[in-house]
Design an enzyme around this catalytic site. Structure first.
Site, PDB file in Angstrom:
ATOM      1  N   GLU A   1      51.404  42.358  29.071  1.00 41.71           N
ATOM      2  CA  GLU A   1      50.648  41.768  30.177  1.00 41.71           C
ATOM      3  C   GLU A   1      49.186  42.154  30.026  1.00 41.71           C
ATOM      4  OE1 GLU A   1      49.960  42.041  34.941  1.00 41.71           O
ATOM      5  OE2 GLU A   1      51.921  42.683  34.217  1.00 41.71           O
TER       6      GLU A   1
ATOM      7  N   HIS B   1      53.174  36.470  37.619  1.00 41.58           N
ATOM      8  CA  HIS B   1      52.015  37.339  37.878  1.00 41.58           C
ATOM      9  C   HIS B   1      51.589  37.231  39.333  1.00 41.58           C
ATOM     10  CE1 HIS B   1      47.908  38.947  37.691  1.00 41.58           C
ATOM     11  NE2 HIS B   1      48.357  39.628  36.669  1.00 41.58           N
TER      12      HIS B   1
ATOM     13  N   ASP C   1      48.130  46.013  31.547  1.00 46.18           N
ATOM     14  CA  ASP C   1      47.370  45.195  32.500  1.00 46.18           C
ATOM     15  C   ASP C   1      45.882  45.205  32.142  1.00 46.18           C
ATOM     16  OD1 ASP C   1      46.917  43.480  34.581  1.00 46.18           O
ATOM     17  OD2 ASP C   1      47.193  44.953  36.169  1.00 46.18           O
TER      18      ASP C   1
ATOM     19  N   HIS D   1      45.261  40.456  29.713  1.00 53.25           N
ATOM     20  CA  HIS D   1      44.651  39.221  30.197  1.00 53.25           C
ATOM     21  C   HIS D   1      43.367  38.840  29.473  1.00 53.25           C
ATOM     22  CE1 HIS D   1      47.620  39.357  33.322  1.00 53.25           C
ATOM     23  NE2 HIS D   1      47.204  40.538  33.709  1.00 53.25           N
TER      24      HIS D   1
END
Length: 334
Positions: free
Chosen positions: A14, A169, A292, A16
């Protein structure tokens, strides 16, 4: 057998990114007026979201992460119109180019034009079969429709047929919810509470529960969903959720779906206690690693430190670091 001092490959699932084109599309839609989370993408965070080149690789090396699975950050394209079809294609092509430029360092989640579920299903197929992506990430509601709305069935059907996971998400709750539950404080505190402090995670957890009680997994028993932040609150109330299965007239108990259709990931919440709780519900073979990035990036070889201190050892540690993800995605597109 994993040797004690052996380097274990570490995959963050995960992690981004953002593009200037998406920022401009959000601006044209005046999205910041209804979604205050866009302010979190400014400054250093914004620079790191836009960088999918050497600067990102250097931060990965510093954290101890070998591979990032790239996903467009929230709210993705969920509030855009038909123009999102071509924007999604350009996002996905850009990530495919990044993967080629940095061999072995990146994988991709498909960015989907969810406003048009049929087009989204086709784009997911292109991303998996042509670009080699490993699944997709959805960011909760699309306009006023929750993800269990029948309109979105083609996306989940495509993911199931392609044998790829769907990651859910968090996104900012609707204005009415924010006014009811997250108002009456200072503006900055209201935003924090409604987004990363709590609201995001309730929102993602509710989306998963709605999908579960809709009978999604009875219709698509092989479909696999992923929740971040150790299950977005859901796992911590799994006992209470057991009654939902009876009310929804599901084929199996709720706990069975948690053990057979759900994977959970850390999302930078590096807590051995949360890991143990998640493992007790879904099993150690359904735990995935993630940082993250860039929201939870912390210097000091932080990702590798948690891997060494998380309480797992041997094959279970290797499975958490990369093996469970490798197994989950080994049949993508087949």
């Amino acid at each position: 057998m994993v040797k004690k001092d052996e380097h274990i490959p570490l995959i963050g699932i995960e992690e981004h990114f953002l593009t200037e084109e998406v920022i401009q599309a959000w601006d044209r839609a005046n999205l910041s007026a209804s979604d205050p989370s866009l302010a979190h993408n400014a400054g250093v965070i914004g620079q790191r979201l836009l960088d999918v080149s050497q600067g990102r690789v250097e931060l990965m090396d510093e954290a101890g992460v070998d591979v990032q699975v790239l996903s467009l950050t929230t709210p993705a394209l969920h509030e855009l119109g038909p123009e999102s079809i071509n924007i999604a294609k350009r996002c996905n092509d850009a990530i495919a180019e990044t993967i080629v430029r940095h061999p072995g360092r990146f994988q991709g989640y498909a960015t989907l034009p969810v406003v048009d579920p049929e087009a989204a299903a086709l784009e997911l197929e292109r991303c998996v079969k042509t670009l080699g992506f490993k699944g997709t990430m959805l960011g909760g509601r699309v306009g006023d429709r929750n993800l269990d709305h029948p309109d979105f069935a083609p996306i989940f059907e495509s993911a199931s047929a392609l044998h790829v996971p769907v990651s859910l998400h968090p996104r900012t709750p609707p204005i009415a919810v924010r006014e009811a539950y997250y108002s009456g404080m200072s503006p900055d505190l209201e935003i924090a509470l409604a987004t990363y402090g709590l609201g995001w995670h309730y929102d993602a957890g509710v989306q998963f529960v709605r999908l579960l009680v809709s009978g999604l997994f009875d219709r698509l028993p092989k479909l696999q969903l992923i929740l971040g932040h150790w299950g977005e609150m859901v796992l911590f109330f799994s006992e209470r959720m057991a009654a939902l299965g009876r009310s929804a007239k599901l084929d199996k108990p709720v706990m069975d779906y948690l053990k057979s259709n759900l994977y959970v990931t850390a999302s930078g919440m590096f807590s051995a206690n949360y890991l143990a709780r998640a493992a007790s519900i879904v099993g150690k073979d359904r735990l995935l690693f993630s940082t993250d990035f860039p929201y939870q990036y912390r210097p000091g070889h932080d990702a590798r430190r948690f891997l060494n201190e998380c309480g797992l050892e041997g094959e279970e540690l290797a499975a958490f670091a990369h093996g469970n993800w490798d197994r989950l995605t080994k049949n993508c597109g087949q």
